[in-house]
Motif scaffolding. Structure first.
Motif, PDB file in Angstrom:
ATOM      1  N   CYS A 171       0.831  -1.208   0.000  1.00  0.00           N
ATOM      2  CA  CYS A 171       0.000   0.000   0.000  1.00  0.00           C
ATOM      3  C   CYS A 171       0.863   1.254   0.000  1.00  0.00           C
ATOM      4  CB  CYS A 171      -0.921  -0.007   1.217  1.00  0.00           C
ATOM      5  SG  CYS A 171      -1.986   1.452   1.347  1.00  0.00           S
ATOM      6  N   GLY A 172       1.976   1.229   0.741  1.00  0.00           N
ATOM      7  CA  GLY A 172       2.869   2.376   0.746  1.00  0.00           C
ATOM      8  C   GLY A 172       3.384   2.699  -0.640  1.00  0.00           C
ATOM      9  N   HIS A 173       3.769   1.683  -1.394  1.00  0.00           N
ATOM     10  CA  HIS A 173       4.241   1.909  -2.763  1.00  0.00           C
ATOM     11  C   HIS A 173       3.099   2.373  -3.666  1.00  0.00           C
ATOM     12  CE1 HIS A 173       8.225   0.492  -1.854  1.00  0.00           C
ATOM     13  NE2 HIS A 173       7.744  -0.629  -1.360  1.00  0.00           N
ATOM     14  N   GLU A 174       1.891   1.847  -3.420  1.00  0.00           N
ATOM     15  CA  GLU A 174       0.717   2.291  -4.166  1.00  0.00           C
ATOM     16  C   GLU A 174       0.477   3.785  -3.939  1.00  0.00           C
ATOM     17  OE1 GLU A 174      -2.659  -0.543  -4.050  1.00  0.00           O
ATOM     18  OE2 GLU A 174      -3.835   1.167  -3.349  1.00  0.00           O
ATOM     19  N   LEU A 175       0.621   4.221  -2.692  1.00  0.00           N
ATOM     20  CA  LEU A 175       0.448   5.630  -2.359  1.00  0.00           C
ATOM     21  C   LEU A 175       1.476   6.512  -3.067  1.00  0.00           C
ATOM     22  CD1 LEU A 175      -0.370   5.910   1.458  1.00  0.00           C
ATOM     23  CD2 LEU A 175      -1.560   7.069  -0.418  1.00  0.00           C
ATOM     24  N   LEU A 176       2.706   6.058  -3.138  1.00  0.00           N
ATOM     25  CA  LEU A 176       3.746   6.851  -3.791  1.00  0.00           C
ATOM     26  C   LEU A 176       3.474   7.009  -5.281  1.00  0.00           C
ATOM     27  CD1 LEU A 176       7.005   5.608  -2.045  1.00  0.00           C
ATOM     28  CD2 LEU A 176       5.848   7.814  -1.758  1.00  0.00           C
ATOM     29  N   THR A 177       2.831   6.024  -5.875  1.00  0.00           N
ATOM     30  CA  THR A 177       2.440   6.136  -7.279  1.00  0.00           C
ATOM     31  C   THR A 177       1.337   7.176  -7.442  1.00  0.00           C
ATOM     32  OG1 THR A 177       3.030   3.835  -7.714  1.00  0.00           O
ATOM     33  CG2 THR A 177       1.520   4.873  -9.256  1.00  0.00           C
ATOM     34  N   GLN A 178       0.385   7.187  -6.502  1.00  0.00           N
ATOM     35  CA  GLN A 178      -0.736   8.114  -6.585  1.00  0.00           C
ATOM     36  C   GLN A 178      -0.371   9.527  -6.128  1.00  0.00           C
ATOM     37  OE1 GLN A 178      -3.283   5.653  -4.063  1.00  0.00           O
ATOM     38  NE2 GLN A 178      -4.700   5.350  -5.779  1.00  0.00           N
ATOM     39  N   ALA A 179       0.535   9.631  -5.169  1.00  0.00           N
ATOM     40  CA  ALA A 179       0.890  10.936  -4.587  1.00  0.00           C
ATOM     41  C   ALA A 179       2.388  10.996  -4.351  1.00  0.00           C
ATOM     42  CB  ALA A 179       0.127  11.144  -3.279  1.00  0.00           C
ATOM     43  N   PRO A 180       3.186  11.201  -5.407  1.00  0.00           N
ATOM     44  CA  PRO A 180       4.648  11.216  -5.250  1.00  0.00           C
ATOM     45  C   PRO A 180       5.141  12.283  -4.278  1.00  0.00           C
ATOM     46  CG  PRO A 180       4.021  11.097  -7.572  1.00  0.00           C
ATOM     47  CD  PRO A 180       2.768  11.378  -6.811  1.00  0.00           C
ATOM     48  N   ASP A 181       4.343  13.338  -4.074  1.00  0.00           N
ATOM     49  CA  ASP A 181       4.744  14.422  -3.180  1.00  0.00           C
ATOM     50  C   ASP A 181       4.232  14.223  -1.753  1.00  0.00           C
ATOM     51  OD1 ASP A 181       2.087  14.726  -3.874  1.00  0.00           O
ATOM     52  OD2 ASP A 181       2.156  16.917  -3.951  1.00  0.00           O
ATOM     53  N   ALA A 294       1.337  20.668   8.615  1.00  0.00           N
ATOM     54  CA  ALA A 294       1.348  22.085   8.246  1.00  0.00           C
ATOM     55  C   ALA A 294       0.703  22.311   6.882  1.00  0.00           C
ATOM     56  CB  ALA A 294       2.788  22.595   8.222  1.00  0.00           C
ATOM     57  N   PRO A 295       0.164  23.511   6.644  1.00  0.00           N
ATOM     58  CA  PRO A 295      -0.356  23.860   5.316  1.00  0.00           C
ATOM     59  C   PRO A 295       0.747  23.803   4.261  1.00  0.00           C
ATOM     60  CG  PRO A 295      -1.069  25.451   6.977  1.00  0.00           C
ATOM     61  CD  PRO A 295      -0.024  24.595   7.630  1.00  0.00           C
ATOM     62  N   GLY A 296       0.330  23.522   3.032  1.00  0.00           N
ATOM     63  CA  GLY A 296       1.264  23.502   1.914  1.00  0.00           C
ATOM     64  C   GLY A 296       1.952  22.177   1.693  1.00  0.00           C
ATOM     65  N   ARG A 297       1.636  21.168   2.497  1.00  0.00           N
ATOM     66  CA  ARG A 297       2.230  19.842   2.345  1.00  0.00           C
ATOM     67  C   ARG A 297       1.121  18.811   2.210  1.00  0.00           C
ATOM     68  NH1 ARG A 297       6.685  20.158   7.284  1.00  0.00           N
ATOM     69  NH2 ARG A 297       7.894  21.915   6.417  1.00  0.00           N
ATOM     70  N   ARG A 298       1.358  17.810   1.363  1.00  0.00           N
ATOM     71  CA  ARG A 298       0.308  16.821   1.119  1.00  0.00           C
ATOM     72  C   ARG A 298       0.213  15.832   2.280  1.00  0.00           C
ATOM     73  NH1 ARG A 298      -2.457  14.376  -3.911  1.00  0.00           N
ATOM     74  NH2 ARG A 298      -0.668  15.122  -5.069  1.00  0.00           N
ATOM     75  N   THR A 299      -0.950  15.815   2.920  1.00  0.00           N
ATOM     76  CA  THR A 299      -1.250  14.858   3.984  1.00  0.00           C
ATOM     77  C   THR A 299      -2.339  13.922   3.490  1.00  0.00           C
ATOM     78  OG1 THR A 299      -0.667  16.402   5.758  1.00  0.00           O
ATOM     79  CG2 THR A 299      -2.140  14.593   6.329  1.00  0.00           C
ATOM     80  N   VAL A 300      -2.147  12.635   3.715  1.00  0.00           N
ATOM     81  CA  VAL A 300      -3.139  11.624   3.338  1.00  0.00           C
ATOM     82  C   VAL A 300      -3.655  10.951   4.597  1.00  0.00           C
ATOM     83  CG1 VAL A 300      -3.515   9.414   2.164  1.00  0.00           C
ATOM     84  CG2 VAL A 300      -2.178  11.218   1.043  1.00  0.00           C
ATOM     85  N   PHE A 301      -4.960  10.915   4.737  1.00  0.00           N
ATOM     86  CA  PHE A 301      -5.602  10.170   5.809  1.00  0.00           C
ATOM     87  C   PHE A 301      -5.936   8.792   5.281  1.00  0.00           C
ATOM     88  CE2 PHE A 301      -9.443   8.718   7.995  1.00  0.00           C
ATOM     89  CZ  PHE A 301      -9.028   8.788   9.323  1.00  0.00           C
ATOM     90  N   LEU A 302      -5.409   7.754   5.914  1.00  0.00           N
ATOM     91  CA  LEU A 302      -5.687   6.389   5.472  1.00  0.00           C
ATOM     92  C   LEU A 302      -6.973   5.915   6.138  1.00  0.00           C
ATOM     93  CD1 LEU A 302      -4.760   3.928   3.837  1.00  0.00           C
ATOM     94  CD2 LEU A 302      -3.609   3.127   5.888  1.00  0.00           C
ATOM     95  N   HIS A 303      -8.013   5.777   5.346  1.00  0.00           N
ATOM     96  CA  HIS A 303      -9.306   5.312   5.866  1.00  0.00           C
ATOM     97  C   HIS A 303      -9.270   3.784   5.911  1.00  0.00           C
ATOM     98  CE1 HIS A 303     -13.384   4.782   6.858  1.00  0.00           C
ATOM     99  NE2 HIS A 303     -13.883   5.856   6.260  1.00  0.00           N
TER     100      HIS A 303
END
Length: 331
Positions: A171-181, A294-303
């Motif tokens: 899943c971690g690698h899947e996330l990096l594909t979807q959201a490299p940043d 912090a604002p300006g950085r991509r945060t992902v909540f894992l549901h």
């Protein structure tokens, strides 16, 4: 464990990749930018009501099938999401499932217990106590099955072992594909395998776990699992793990968690549960407030799912019923 060649291949139980969706209205309510906050929808995996346990069970059940198992045996609390998804996986694979649960049976089963029955699982009630006592009860059940000629596979509490954690490495690698940043992924920390797999794939600084009270030594549990995955020790103090959302205990609803459930539902139409994802979202909100996110950085909540547990939690149902009363009108 250093490579996937060391273990049997997983079976396919879910639909991958799961969606990654923006949460702009929730982000705005927290003082973040519209593109700062996203949700990884592992509640939408396509098996048994959804949830993170499906990724772990692909690996655990792959090993069970390779060993010729006839039964899956596992443990949990009465509203265990892992138990529910193990029952669903057993049904999908044609294996009998036995769930060894803490406590005593309810007169009117609700939530996950209703689905356990629907999937055809057998529930063995182990009485008061958890941890080692529950594990011993499961071993006794497996021994009786073997004596009767069956071949049970004993799956770990929460599906959390180095083998199960491989699902969240993927899943971690899947996330990096979807959201490299990706800057930070926020995840509920229950039995530890989900967080450990993400740390293994993403590194400890990009994973913020929120302890839910399921284990007594969360930092050591996660560090040990990551070390097993990598084959090298992980310093426990390198982990980002919030311990401030447990409240009075694992099954107890807190005001910040109920507030997080309401805010997420009312800004994004997304339902969380009061034990795991609700605590994780309360932790995310607290992390924004104290500057860890912090604002300006991509945060992902894992549901990580858990919706059925909402309907088996008396505290959450009572709070929602009280709120409904205040919002009701008559013509």
């Amino acid at each position: 464990m250093t490579s996937l060649n060391d273990v049997p291949q997983p079976v396919r139980l879910g639909t991958w990749p799961t969606p990654l969706e923006p949460m702009p209205r929730l982000a705005h309510s927290l003082g973040l930018g519209a593109e700062d906050l996203w949700v990884k929808r592992d509640d939408l995996v396509g098996l048994g009501g959804g949830g993170n346990k499906a990724r772990k069970l692909e690996w655990l059940c792959g090993a069970a099938v390779a060993e010729g198992a006839t039964h899956l045996v596992t443990t949990g609390a009465p509203q265990s999401n892992h138990a529910r998804l193990t029952a669903a996986a057993g049904a999908r694979l044609g294996l009998e499932t036995v769930l060894v649960l803490a406590g005593t049976p309810d007169a009117t089963p609700q939530g996950n217990l209703t689905l356990d029955a629907l999937f055809g699982a057998t529930c063995v009630w182990a009485g008061a106590g958890g941890g080692p006592a529950l594990a011993t009860a499961a071993e006794d059940v497996a021994a009786r099955l073997r004596a009767d000629g069956a071949r049970p596979a004993l799956l770990p509490f929460g599906g959390s072992s180095a083998l199960g954690a491989l699902g969240y490495g993927a899943c971690g690698h899947e996330l990096l594909t979807q959201a490299p940043d990706l800057d930070t992924v926020v995840v509920a920390m229950g039995s530890g395998g989900t967080m450990a797999g993400l740390v293994h794939a993403l590194g400890p600084q990009r994973v913020l776990g929120v302890h839910c009270g399921a284990v007594t030594d969360p930092v050591d549990v996660v560090a040990a699992l990551v070390s097993d995955l990598s084959g090298a020790p992980l310093p426990p103090d390198s982990l980002r793990l919030r311990l401030d959302q447990v409240g009075e205990g694992y099954g107890t609803l807190t005001e910040p968690v109920m507030a997080a459930l309401n805010r997420t539902a009312r800004t994004e139409g997304i339902v969380l549960d009061p034990v795991y994802t609700g605590r994780a979202m309360a932790g995310l909100i607290a992390a924004v407030a104290d500057g860890d996110i912090a604002p300006g950085r991509r945060t992902v909540f894992l549901h990580t799912g858990g919706l059925p547990g909402l309907f088996g939690h008396t505290g959450a149902l009572a709070a929602t019923a009280a709120d409904l009363t205040t919002r009701s009108r008559t013509l």
